[in-house]
Scaffold this motif. Structure first.
Motif, PDB file in Angstrom:
ATOM      1  N   TRP A  45       0.834  -1.199   0.000  1.00  0.00           N
ATOM      2  CA  TRP A  45       0.000   0.000   0.000  1.00  0.00           C
ATOM      3  C   TRP A  45       0.874   1.258   0.000  1.00  0.00           C
ATOM      4  O   TRP A  45       0.605   2.214  -0.731  1.00  0.00           O
ATOM      5  CB  TRP A  45      -0.913   0.010   1.231  1.00  0.00           C
ATOM      6  CG  TRP A  45      -2.048  -0.964   1.211  1.00  0.00           C
ATOM      7  CD1 TRP A  45      -1.976  -2.309   1.032  1.00  0.00           C
ATOM      8  CD2 TRP A  45      -3.438  -0.658   1.400  1.00  0.00           C
ATOM      9  NE1 TRP A  45      -3.230  -2.870   1.105  1.00  0.00           N
ATOM     10  CE2 TRP A  45      -4.139  -1.886   1.329  1.00  0.00           C
ATOM     11  CE3 TRP A  45      -4.140   0.515   1.646  1.00  0.00           C
ATOM     12  CZ2 TRP A  45      -5.530  -1.951   1.487  1.00  0.00           C
ATOM     13  CZ3 TRP A  45      -5.530   0.453   1.804  1.00  0.00           C
ATOM     14  CH2 TRP A  45      -6.203  -0.764   1.718  1.00  0.00           C
ATOM     15  N   VAL A  86       3.542   6.441   3.918  1.00  0.00           N
ATOM     16  CA  VAL A  86       3.459   7.248   2.698  1.00  0.00           C
ATOM     17  C   VAL A  86       4.009   8.648   2.955  1.00  0.00           C
ATOM     18  O   VAL A  86       4.755   9.199   2.135  1.00  0.00           O
ATOM     19  CB  VAL A  86       2.008   7.313   2.189  1.00  0.00           C
ATOM     20  CG1 VAL A  86       1.900   8.271   0.997  1.00  0.00           C
ATOM     21  CG2 VAL A  86       1.518   5.928   1.791  1.00  0.00           C
ATOM     22  N   THR A 108       0.983   9.496  -5.472  1.00  0.00           N
ATOM     23  CA  THR A 108       1.202  10.862  -4.998  1.00  0.00           C
ATOM     24  C   THR A 108       2.213  11.587  -5.876  1.00  0.00           C
ATOM     25  O   THR A 108       1.985  12.718  -6.316  1.00  0.00           O
ATOM     26  CB  THR A 108       1.699  10.857  -3.542  1.00  0.00           C
ATOM     27  OG1 THR A 108       0.727  10.215  -2.713  1.00  0.00           O
ATOM     28  CG2 THR A 108       1.937  12.274  -3.033  1.00  0.00           C
ATOM     29  N   TYR A 120      -6.098  10.454   0.487  1.00  0.00           N
ATOM     30  CA  TYR A 120      -6.545   9.076   0.321  1.00  0.00           C
ATOM     31  C   TYR A 120      -7.586   8.768   1.383  1.00  0.00           C
ATOM     32  O   TYR A 120      -7.355   8.970   2.583  1.00  0.00           O
ATOM     33  CB  TYR A 120      -5.367   8.114   0.434  1.00  0.00           C
ATOM     34  CG  TYR A 120      -4.334   8.317  -0.659  1.00  0.00           C
ATOM     35  CD1 TYR A 120      -4.531   7.776  -1.926  1.00  0.00           C
ATOM     36  CD2 TYR A 120      -3.196   9.078  -0.433  1.00  0.00           C
ATOM     37  CE1 TYR A 120      -3.597   7.976  -2.935  1.00  0.00           C
ATOM     38  CE2 TYR A 120      -2.261   9.288  -1.432  1.00  0.00           C
ATOM     39  CZ  TYR A 120      -2.473   8.736  -2.688  1.00  0.00           C
ATOM     40  OH  TYR A 120      -1.554   8.943  -3.685  1.00  0.00           O
ATOM     41  N   LEU A 155       0.630   3.932  -3.051  1.00  0.00           N
ATOM     42  CA  LEU A 155       0.087   5.267  -2.798  1.00  0.00           C
ATOM     43  C   LEU A 155       1.164   6.340  -2.925  1.00  0.00           C
ATOM     44  O   LEU A 155       0.883   7.460  -3.363  1.00  0.00           O
ATOM     45  CB  LEU A 155      -0.569   5.316  -1.417  1.00  0.00           C
ATOM     46  CG  LEU A 155      -1.773   4.376  -1.216  1.00  0.00           C
ATOM     47  CD1 LEU A 155      -2.444   4.649   0.127  1.00  0.00           C
ATOM     48  CD2 LEU A 155      -2.782   4.498  -2.354  1.00  0.00           C
TER      49      LEU A 155
END
Length: 500
Positions: free
Chosen positions: A247, A283, A255, A263, A251
């Motif tokens: 994930w 992230v 970005t 998100y 992500l």
């Protein structure tokens, strides 16, 4: 393209009418784990769903930090003047915690069946453009009434106001070219869902938004890109189908590559929400490194660098409730195992939580000494202690960023149902440690009750300040010993296994 917006993470919860308490608890959990936003769909023609604005108001009243929004508001059944005033009112009440996800209507037949206007898709988009102009006029202070004449909404002298507490953003749910162009011209954000616009479709849609923004004389970066996402942490391959690391990678790529900066997780599973908060941290770290231009080795940290807090060297009380010699230990650390900085955050977070509890304990002791010195009424001290988070002595209370005592019982039950079972499942060798920690929680609860009883006795005259000090000494020894033991046994497993 990376538009440079600050990253935001939130949840998209189902406002099921048959489980209102659970929906509110999940919204509170969203705040407790450190996420930024909670959102709800708005389908007023669906009796199985709670009314979105009523629900947003209740959630806003039972949280303190998190922002709330519709995802997205059904414009045909929400008159723009009334909707604008509803948004502004809630924003004023919450001190600027409201944003507006807005849509053209979506299920137009359902709208018409519920006494809404019967519009074509094209008409609904025109109505949306008119409504945006009206709402922004309502929010703009100034003399003179609002006068806008449109095909679907005509405002002839409506009074302005109230103005919201902050500049409320309007985020549009859009997929087709005309709606995307409208987003680029007028909206503050674009809010699609991964189920309708997959990651591979974002680039072409972004291009339409960017071109429309430029044609309107706007900087494309003025339009925040949001994304409702869904996935499985136990999945195997594909978009958001796998562990947290997958994930984080995917992500981060969205970005930096597609400019997504918000998100929103579509899940009603508390375990998913907690794990998503770990994804958010990962992230943020990865994007910050990339934006800084730093050259970072992908090699993980080669040792476990989180240091547990030792127990106090000196005991305050002659009573010892915890048999520290009989405490079980978990599996020995593998000296060859490596940990990433992201993994180490989970272990360090436990210590940060405990540092907060230690500071709170010092505050209680200070209150006791103020009572002893005659500088604070005993009734006020008892009232203050009764609000402290230690009464629900579960280390997961540290997920509270600002409001750790609001509906703590609900949060505690959620944690009991997920955290410790997770540790037992992930590493059965931890079961004796987890069992012992739960036993000690009960002991500490009794000690806290003892402090409360000592305060009551002091108030009614049957006790003394020395009795209260003795109860505090016992709490000090018991709680600090417990926190140290928990850090020693769980900091590394949390890094290795993840929080949930």
């Amino acid at each position: 393209m990376d538009y440079g917006h600050e990253l935001v993470f939130g949840t998209f919860l189902t406002p099921a009418v048959d489980a209102p308490d659970r929906v509110i608890a999940l919204a509170q959990l969203t705040e407790q784990v450190g996420l930024d936003l909670v959102s709800f769909q708005d389908h007023p023609y669906q009796p199985r769903l709670m009314d979105a604005w009523t629900l947003l108001s209740v959630v806003a009243a039972q949280t303190e930090r998190i922002k709330v929004t519709t995802n997205v508001a059904n414009l045909p059944l929400r008159h723009p003047v009334v909707l604008a005033r509803s948004v502004a009112t809630l924003d004023l009440i919450t001190g600027g915690r409201v944003e507006l996800g807005l849509g053209a209507g979506g299920f137009l037949e359902a709208v018409a069946a519920n006494a809404g206007p019967r519009l074509t898709t094209g008409q609904s988009i025109t109505a949306l453009e008119e409504a945006i102009a009206i709402m922004r006029e309502v929010w703009t202070p100034g003399a003179g009434g609002i006068r806008l004449e449109g095909k679907h909404y005509t405002v002839a002298g409506a009074k302005r106001g109230p103005a919201p507490a902050h500049d409320v953003s309007i985020w549009l749910g859009a997929y087709k070219p005309r709606m995307l162009a409208l987003t680029g011209r007028l909206a503050d954000g674009w809010l699609p869902s991964s189920g309708y616009a997959g990651p591979d479709e974002l680039a072409s849609m972004n291009k339409v938004i960017d071109e429309a923004a430029v044609d309107a004389g706007r900087d494309p970066a003025a339009v925040r890109r949001l994304y409702n996402v869904a996935g499985q942490f136990n999945g195997r391959g594909g978009f958001l189908q796998g562990p947290e690391e997958l994930w984080i990678d995917q992500l981060t790529e969205l970005t930096l590559g597609e400019g997504i900066s918000t998100y929103i997780l579509a899940s009603d599973n508390p375990d998913d929400i907690r794990r998503f908060s770990e994804v958010a941290a990962g992230v943020r770290e990865a994007v910050a490194i990339a934006r800084s231009g730093a050259v970072v080795s992908p090699a993980p940290v080669s040792s476990f660098g989180v240091v547990p807090t030792p127990p106090p060297a000196v005991r305050r009380s002659a009573v010892q409730l915890l048999d520290e010699a009989e405490r079980p230990t978990g599996p020995a650390q593998d000296p060859s195992r490596t940990y990433t900085p992201y993994q180490l955050q989970s272990g360090q977070h436990l210590i940060d939580v405990h540092d907060h509890l230690r500071a709170e304990l010092e505050q209680v002791r200070d209150l006791v000494e103020q009572v002893a010195a005659g500088t604070l009424g005993v009734g006020a001290a008892r009232s203050h202690i009764n609000t402290m988070t230690m009464r629900q002595n579960n280390w997961t209370l540290g997920t509270y960023c600002e409001s750790y005592c609001r509906l703590v019982t609900t949060h505690h039950s959620l944690e009991d149902a997920s955290l410790f079972p997770h540790l037992r499942r992930a590493d059965p060798a931890l079961a004796p440690v987890v069992d012992r920690l739960q036993e000690e929680h009960k002991i500490i609860h009794d000690v806290l009750e003892g402090v409360d009883k000592a305060l009551v006795a002091l108030v009614d005259g049957s006790g003394s300040i020395d009795g209260l000090r003795a109860a505090m000494d016992l709490l000090d020894d018991t709680l600090l010993s417990h926190l140290s033991y928990e850090e020693r046994e769980l900091a590394e497993p949390l890094a290795r296994l993840g929080v949930l």
